[in-house]
Design an enzyme around this catalytic site. Structure first.
Site, mmCIF file in Angstrom:
data_model
loop_
_atom_site.group_PDB
_atom_site.id
_atom_site.type_symbol
_atom_site.label_atom_id
_atom_site.label_comp_id
_atom_site.label_asym_id
_atom_site.label_seq_id
_atom_site.Cartn_x
_atom_site.Cartn_y
_atom_site.Cartn_z
ATOM 1 N N ILE A 1 0.930 -1.167 -0.115
ATOM 2 C CA ILE A 1 -0.124 0.028 -0.159
ATOM 3 C C ILE A 1 0.643 1.257 0.240
ATOM 4 O O ILE A 1 0.731 2.250 -0.819
ATOM 5 C CB ILE A 1 -0.722 0.034 1.244
ATOM 6 N N ASP A 2 1.894 1.033 0.914
ATOM 7 C CA ASP A 2 2.814 2.275 0.863
ATOM 8 C C ASP A 2 3.603 2.453 -0.809
ATOM 9 O O ASP A 2 3.430 3.613 -1.215
ATOM 10 C CB ASP A 2 3.939 2.153 1.820
#
Length: 412
Positions: free
Chosen positions: A173-174
């Site tokens: 996600i980052d």
């Protein structure tokens, strides 16, 4: 040392106020493509500088080194007016600013985009990266990759019944949020070319995490059935899973009936596509456990790499389950020049290849505030003024004299 002027973004200047992963990844890619990226850290530095071991031979945390190639570094205490003046001088000819403070921080310092920066620098592209955005039920709250994996349903579809819901092993996600920010910045620059005006770009971990629910969200919209744990299997396709051979595991991905027939022919099961249970993708999904058992029995005596190579040659996607060192050492990784080295630095290059305006990986990640004098001289601060800023604590001095610079070279 300013960038070499090569790449699609040569001549672009970006002020990077980000730390940790999503923001630094975004700005590293900008730097690799020729932008002059000035990394502005708080007095305590980017948290990833201390996220070790491991540390590399130059004493940098490997985590930090992975995300900050090609940048120049200065440290400012932006809560002080003197440091804000340094930032304003940077922004006078900057194309972009990227920050990932908690929402409201820049406004509290008198540096909000709508209230201040957009009026003072109308061409500025301002990118804000945060966990949830500034408003709404979760607005302004902090967010980390794994927390968002849990909250947004990503963990609920990753893992097996025995393990339960499991965090994906890379901070996906980052990572994707960094690319969302990158895409938004480049789109805003395209719009500026047409309109002459900058704009605010927002990238949030929350939005990114929900966007990853493909095809799980669509499946739920259509069926009303909550997606669950399938291990390495696919919710819509079979066989599309991990299988065990004689000396290890491999992944076989079959998308259509012709591929399934070729797979069966190669592993000695030419009659399997005629079995009513396996004649269509729907049937194979309904009987995926039986199908996996049949395939694993057929390949139990096969050597993984040889089987994968043979399947790929007949048009059936297959790959051995490699470790990280095996993947990085693969001959194709060398052919694609995916690893970059310079002296003690080693990293993975940005994945895009620009054939007409090729970029190149920049210098090794900077030491803490290593370029403060150079940057301030460029901004017009004389020696007395620089000394005053240092003594006031508005600008931090370098942590040490051990500065590693120079261009990086592709390996392979």
């Amino acid at each position: 040392m300013t960038p070499s002027g090569k790449g699609a973004l040569a001549g672009m200047r970006v002020v990077d106020l980000t730390r940790v992963l999503a923001g630094p990844l975004c700005t590293q890619i900008l730097a690799d493509q020729g932008a002059d990226v000035i990394k502005v850290e708080p007095p305590m530095g980017d948290e990833t500088r201390k996220l070790g071991p491991p540390f590399d031979a130059a004493g940098r945390a490997a985590y930090y080194a992975a995300l900050n190639r090609g940048k120049r570094a200065i440290s400012l205490d932006l809560s002080t007016p003197a440091a804000q003046e340094v930032l304003h001088r940077m922004l006078a000819d900057a194309d972009g600013l990227v920050e990932n403070f908690l929402p409201g921080t820049m406004e509290r310092w008198g540096l909000g985009f709508d209230e201040v920066l957009a009026k003072r620098y109308p061409k500025l592209v301002y990118c804000s990266i945060s966990g949830f955005g500034a408003d709404g039920p979760l607005g302004g709250l902090p967010g980390y990759d794994a927390v968002l994996q849990a909250m947004c349903g990503v963990m609920s579809v990753n893992g097996e019944a025995a393990s339960g819901a499991t965090r994906i092993g890379v901070p996906v996600i980052d990572h994707l949020t960094g690319y969302v920010a990158l895409s938004g910045i480049l789109m805003a620059l395209c719009a500026r070319h047409r309109t002459g005006k900058g704009q605010r770009v927002e990238a949030t971990l929350y939005d990114t995490a929900l966007s990853l629910l493909l095809p799980h969200a669509s499946n739920w919209f259509a069926s009303g059935d909550a997606p669950g744990l399938l291990g390495s299997a696919h919710p819509n396709i079979a066989p599309y899973d991990k299988f065990r051979a004689r000396d290890g595991e491999l992944f076989i991905g079959v998308l259509n009936d012709p591929q399934f027939r070729r797979l069966c022919q190669h592993i000695g099961l030419p009659g399997l596509p005629h079995d009513p249970r396996f004649a269509s993708n729907g049937g194979r999904l309904a009987h995926r456990a039986e199908l996996k058992e049949v395939i694993e029995t057929a390949i139990a005596g096969s050597e993984c790499n040889a089987l994968c190579e043979a399947l790929m040659k007949v048009g059936v996607p297959a790959g051995a389950l490699n470790t990280v060192p095996q993947a990085l050492a693969h001959p194709h990784s060398a052919h694609r020049a995916m690893v970059v080295r310079h002296g003690d630095y080693c990293g993975v290059r940005s994945p895009m290849v620009m054939c007409g305006t090729p970029g190149e990986p920049g210098r090794a990640p900077p030491a803490f505030s290593q370029d403060c004098d150079e940057v301030m001289q460029e901004l017009g601060f004389d020696q007395v003024q620089r000394q005053t800023l240092y003594e006031a604590g508005a600008v931090m001095r370098p942590a040490s004299g051990n500065v590693i610079s120079g261009r990086l070279e592709k390996v392979g």
